[in-house]
Design a protein around this motif. Structure first.
Motif, PDB file in Angstrom:
ATOM      1  N   THR A 149       0.730  -1.033   0.262  1.00 18.61           N
ATOM      2  CA  THR A 149       0.222   0.130  -0.083  1.00 18.61           C
ATOM      3  C   THR A 149       0.464   0.732   0.051  1.00 18.61           C
ATOM      4  O   THR A 149       0.404   2.182  -1.071  1.00 18.61           O
ATOM      5  N   GLN A 150       1.775   1.060   0.664  1.00 20.50           N
ATOM      6  CA  GLN A 150       2.943   2.270   1.097  1.00 20.50           C
ATOM      7  C   GLN A 150       3.465   2.940  -0.800  1.00 20.50           C
ATOM      8  O   GLN A 150       3.791   3.761  -1.345  1.00 20.50           O
ATOM      9  N   LEU A 151       4.025   1.632  -0.853  1.00 18.58           N
ATOM     10  CA  LEU A 151       4.997   1.278  -2.633  1.00 18.58           C
ATOM     11  C   LEU A 151       3.952   2.408  -3.299  1.00 18.58           C
ATOM     12  O   LEU A 151       4.541   3.128  -3.947  1.00 18.58           O
ATOM     13  N   ALA A 152       2.381   1.843  -3.325  1.00 17.74           N
ATOM     14  CA  ALA A 152       1.256   2.227  -4.228  1.00 17.74           C
ATOM     15  C   ALA A 152       1.609   4.149  -3.972  1.00 17.74           C
ATOM     16  O   ALA A 152       0.813   4.220  -5.235  1.00 17.74           O
ATOM     17  N   THR A 153       1.286   4.335  -3.006  1.00 21.71           N
ATOM     18  CA  THR A 153       0.881   5.521  -2.003  1.00 21.71           C
ATOM     19  C   THR A 153       2.208   5.850  -3.089  1.00 21.71           C
ATOM     20  O   THR A 153       1.526   7.436  -3.130  1.00 21.71           O
ATOM     21  N   SER A 154       3.409   5.931  -3.037  1.00 21.49           N
ATOM     22  CA  SER A 154       4.695   6.538  -3.489  1.00 21.49           C
ATOM     23  C   SER A 154       4.739   6.348  -4.910  1.00 21.49           C
ATOM     24  O   SER A 154       5.062   7.589  -5.346  1.00 21.49           O
ATOM     25  N   MET A 155       4.444   5.475  -5.193  1.00 18.90           N
ATOM     26  CA  MET A 155       3.630   6.003  -7.296  1.00 18.90           C
ATOM     27  C   MET A 155       3.175   6.877  -7.624  1.00 18.90           C
ATOM     28  O   MET A 155       3.371   7.481  -8.120  1.00 18.90           O
ATOM     29  N   GLU A 156       2.496   6.547  -6.495  1.00 20.39           N
ATOM     30  CA  GLU A 156       1.225   7.776  -6.573  1.00 20.39           C
ATOM     31  C   GLU A 156       2.029   8.836  -7.212  1.00 20.39           C
ATOM     32  O   GLU A 156       1.889  10.183  -7.871  1.00 20.39           O
ATOM     33  N   THR A 157       2.158   9.136  -5.457  1.00 20.41           N
ATOM     34  CA  THR A 157       2.771  10.942  -5.484  1.00 20.41           C
ATOM     35  C   THR A 157       3.483  11.357  -6.335  1.00 20.41           C
ATOM     36  O   THR A 157       3.917  12.196  -7.635  1.00 20.41           O
ATOM     37  N   LEU A 158       4.861  10.357  -6.914  1.00 17.30           N
ATOM     38  CA  LEU A 158       5.967  10.359  -7.286  1.00 17.30           C
ATOM     39  C   LEU A 158       5.299  10.972  -9.173  1.00 17.30           C
ATOM     40  O   LEU A 158       5.877  11.512  -9.652  1.00 17.30           O
ATOM     41  N   ALA A 171       4.065  10.027 -19.874  1.00 20.88           N
ATOM     42  CA  ALA A 171       3.484   7.872 -20.116  1.00 20.88           C
ATOM     43  C   ALA A 171       3.953   6.872 -19.455  1.00 20.88           C
ATOM     44  O   ALA A 171       3.127   5.859 -18.946  1.00 20.88           O
ATOM     45  N   SER A 172       5.655   7.436 -19.179  1.00 19.32           N
ATOM     46  CA  SER A 172       6.114   6.488 -18.415  1.00 19.32           C
ATOM     47  C   SER A 172       5.751   6.414 -17.186  1.00 19.32           C
ATOM     48  O   SER A 172       5.802   5.124 -16.298  1.00 19.32           O
ATOM     49  N   LEU A 173       5.773   7.591 -15.909  1.00 19.71           N
ATOM     50  CA  LEU A 173       4.818   7.868 -15.569  1.00 19.71           C
ATOM     51  C   LEU A 173       3.553   7.353 -15.526  1.00 19.71           C
ATOM     52  O   LEU A 173       2.920   6.865 -13.835  1.00 19.71           O
ATOM     53  N   ASP A 174       3.055   6.777 -16.183  1.00 25.68           N
ATOM     54  CA  ASP A 174       1.170   6.253 -15.655  1.00 25.68           C
ATOM     55  C   ASP A 174       1.647   5.632 -15.861  1.00 25.68           C
ATOM     56  O   ASP A 174       1.086   4.418 -15.265  1.00 25.68           O
ATOM     57  N   GLY A 175       2.278   4.697 -16.793  1.00 23.76           N
ATOM     58  CA  GLY A 175       2.604   3.331 -16.535  1.00 23.76           C
ATOM     59  C   GLY A 175       3.058   2.382 -15.056  1.00 23.76           C
ATOM     60  O   GLY A 175       2.801   1.429 -14.823  1.00 23.76           O
ATOM     61  N   VAL A 176       3.684   3.373 -14.687  1.00 23.54           N
ATOM     62  CA  VAL A 176       4.807   3.072 -13.528  1.00 23.54           C
ATOM     63  C   VAL A 176       4.121   3.678 -12.042  1.00 23.54           C
ATOM     64  O   VAL A 176       3.497   2.222 -12.057  1.00 23.54           O
ATOM     65  N   THR A 177       3.034   3.903 -12.305  1.00 26.11           N
ATOM     66  CA  THR A 177       1.377   4.363 -11.655  1.00 26.11           C
ATOM     67  C   THR A 177       0.461   3.117 -11.900  1.00 26.11           C
ATOM     68  O   THR A 177       0.248   2.006 -10.614  1.00 26.11           O
ATOM     69  N   ARG A 178       0.127   2.851 -13.236  1.00 23.55           N
ATOM     70  CA  ARG A 178      -0.689   1.243 -13.309  1.00 23.55           C
ATOM     71  C   ARG A 178       0.119   0.102 -12.897  1.00 23.55           C
ATOM     72  O   ARG A 178      -0.859  -1.113 -12.154  1.00 23.55           O
ATOM     73  N   LEU A 179       1.285  -0.195 -12.449  1.00 22.11           N
ATOM     74  CA  LEU A 179       1.763  -1.049 -12.011  1.00 22.11           C
ATOM     75  C   LEU A 179       1.764  -1.320 -10.612  1.00 22.11           C
ATOM     76  O   LEU A 179       1.663  -2.268 -10.160  1.00 22.11           O
ATOM     77  N   GLU A 181      -0.875   0.265  -8.983  1.00 21.90           N
ATOM     78  CA  GLU A 181      -2.028  -0.114  -8.519  1.00 21.90           C
ATOM     79  C   GLU A 181      -2.027  -1.983  -8.668  1.00 21.90           C
ATOM     80  O   GLU A 181      -2.965  -2.384  -8.128  1.00 21.90           O
ATOM     81  N   THR A 182      -1.636  -2.335  -9.840  1.00 23.09           N
ATOM     82  CA  THR A 182      -2.291  -3.507 -10.288  1.00 23.09           C
ATOM     83  C   THR A 182      -1.342  -4.881  -8.761  1.00 23.09           C
ATOM     84  O   THR A 182      -1.955  -5.387  -8.391  1.00 23.09           O
ATOM     85  N   ILE A 183      -0.068  -4.079  -8.807  1.00 23.37           N
ATOM     86  CA  ILE A 183       0.652  -4.530  -7.231  1.00 23.37           C
ATOM     87  C   ILE A 183      -0.016  -4.710  -6.003  1.00 23.37           C
ATOM     88  O   ILE A 183      -0.553  -5.843  -5.324  1.00 23.37           O
ATOM     89  N   SER A 184      -0.393  -3.365  -6.117  1.00 22.27           N
ATOM     90  CA  SER A 184      -1.364  -3.642  -4.940  1.00 22.27           C
ATOM     91  C   SER A 184      -2.574  -3.840  -5.215  1.00 22.27           C
ATOM     92  O   SER A 184      -3.393  -5.114  -3.659  1.00 22.27           O
ATOM     93  N   SER A 185      -3.444  -4.191  -5.881  1.00 22.39           N
ATOM     94  CA  SER A 185      -4.682  -5.365  -5.693  1.00 22.39           C
ATOM     95  C   SER A 185      -4.762  -6.257  -6.053  1.00 22.39           C
ATOM     96  O   SER A 185      -4.993  -7.071  -5.311  1.00 22.39           O
ATOM     97  N   ARG A 186      -2.816  -7.418  -6.177  1.00 25.71           N
ATOM     98  CA  ARG A 186      -2.913  -8.344  -6.201  1.00 25.71           C
ATOM     99  C   ARG A 186      -2.070  -8.512  -4.945  1.00 25.71           C
ATOM    100  O   ARG A 186      -1.213  -9.755  -4.769  1.00 25.71           O
TER     101      ARG A 186
END
Length: 339
Positions: A149-158, A171-179, A181-186
């Motif tokens: 969860t904290q990792l997903a928040t950090s990525m979103e903030t970034l 676009a690269s950062l959006d891909g990192v954000t989606r990644l 979120e995917t990790i957090s959902s799984r």
């Protein structure tokens, strides 16, 4: 001189026999008779090495590990080597013998002089591998401790911080954000996966001895098959030698064997020609056998009838009757004729 009591002598004899029997079990530990030379090597860690593990040089077993103990900040490994040369620059390493974690001590002899048994192989000439099971266990524990969860928040903030950057970077950062979120959902699935991996490695570690025995039994089976293959190979070689000897014998006696085979062929042809006669003779022989069996089959005697031994009886005529003919005398001129 004082005589010893028989009981004392018997007890002394039994004690000597027991000591000899006990010493036979530790015969291979004696430095001169069986164990060979003792050496010591210092390692940074034991890496799963245990006493009784093999010591090998170039893959050949030359001894065994006798003790593994902690000595300050290092691990002291004592081992024996027999019928092998160990130089004063020898290096040692702990190698993996099987995929299930069994280890052995590998030596690489170097140097011009023999290693003094009192001098230990230093740490800078020893190598200890990292255990595979421990590696998987540490990876599972490390990954499981990550706060997704904290990792997903950090990525979103970034991603928000770089929102005003050029389109390619966004676009690269959006891909990192989606990644993220995917990790957090799984997160739950990944936790279960790593927990199952940890249990699997633990089960393998608990069954290490069983797998080791299984592989050892397979090695014995392969050794037995190899022995049988060698026996069959020796049998085939012996058969080939016998065939060679028989071939030489036939060639050396070809002049005698040829006429003998021809004569044998002639005998067979004769038997074939007289086959009907032989069958007829056997058929005629059958009545004789039956009659002979009837003669001698009643006991320890022969039943036999002799016929025509005496002439048949003549009729009884009364009075005197002259002979019809007398041999050597004329009946007309004979004396007394006509009187």
């Amino acid at each position: 001189m004082t005589k010893r009591k028989p009981a004392v002598l018997g007890a002394l004899g039994i004690f000597i026999i027991l000591m000899a029997t006990l010493s036979a079990f530790f015969l291979d530990s004696l430095p001169i008779i069986g164990a060979g030379s003792k050496y010591t090597a210092n390692f940074s860690e034991a890496a799963g090495l245990r006493a009784s593990n093999e010591v090998r040089i170039a893959g050949v077993k030359v001894g065994k590990v006798t003790d593994v103990a902690l000595d300050g900040d290092k691990v002291k490994v004592e081992f024996t080597v027999s019928d092998a040369w160990v130089g004063d620059k020898t290096s040692a390493s702990i190698q993996i013998k099987t995929l299930l974690g069994q280890k052995f001590l590998s030596l690489e002899p170097k140097g011009e002089e023999r290693l003094n048994p009192r001098d230990a192989i230093p740490i800078d000439r020893t190598t200890a591998p990292y255990d595979v099971i421990d590696a998987f266990s540490d990876a599972a524990r490390t990954t499981g401790d990550i706060d997704t969860t904290q990792l997903a928040t950090s990525m979103e903030t970034l991603s928000q911080a770089f929102s005003e950057t050029p389109e390619n970077i966004r676009a690269s950062l959006d891909g990192v954000t989606r990644l993220s979120e995917t990790i957090s959902s799984r997160d739950d699935e990944l936790s279960k996966l790593f927990a199952a991996t940890d249990k699997t490695t633990q089960v393998l570690a608990d069954r290490n001895q069983e797998f080791t025995r299984l592989i050892g039994d397979a090695s014995v089976l392969l050794q037995e098959l190899n022995n049988r293959q060698q026996s069959i190979s020796q049998l085939l070689i012996g058969t080939q030698r016998v065939s060679t000897q028989l071939t030489g014998l036939i060639r050396e006696n070809e002049a005698q064997i040829g006429p003998a085979l021809q004569s044998l062929g002639q005998v067979i042809d004769t038997l074939k020609t007289n086959n009907q006669n032989i069958a007829e003779a056997i058929k005629l022989y059958s009545p004789f056998v039956r009659l002979y069996t009837n003669i001698v089959g009643n006991g320890r005697w022969f039943d036999q009838v002799i016929v025509n031994t005496f002439p048949p009886g003549l009729p009884d005529i009364p009075g005197y009757r002259e002979p019809i003919r007398t041999l050597g005398v004329d009946p007309v001129r004979s004396p007394g004729a006509g009187q």
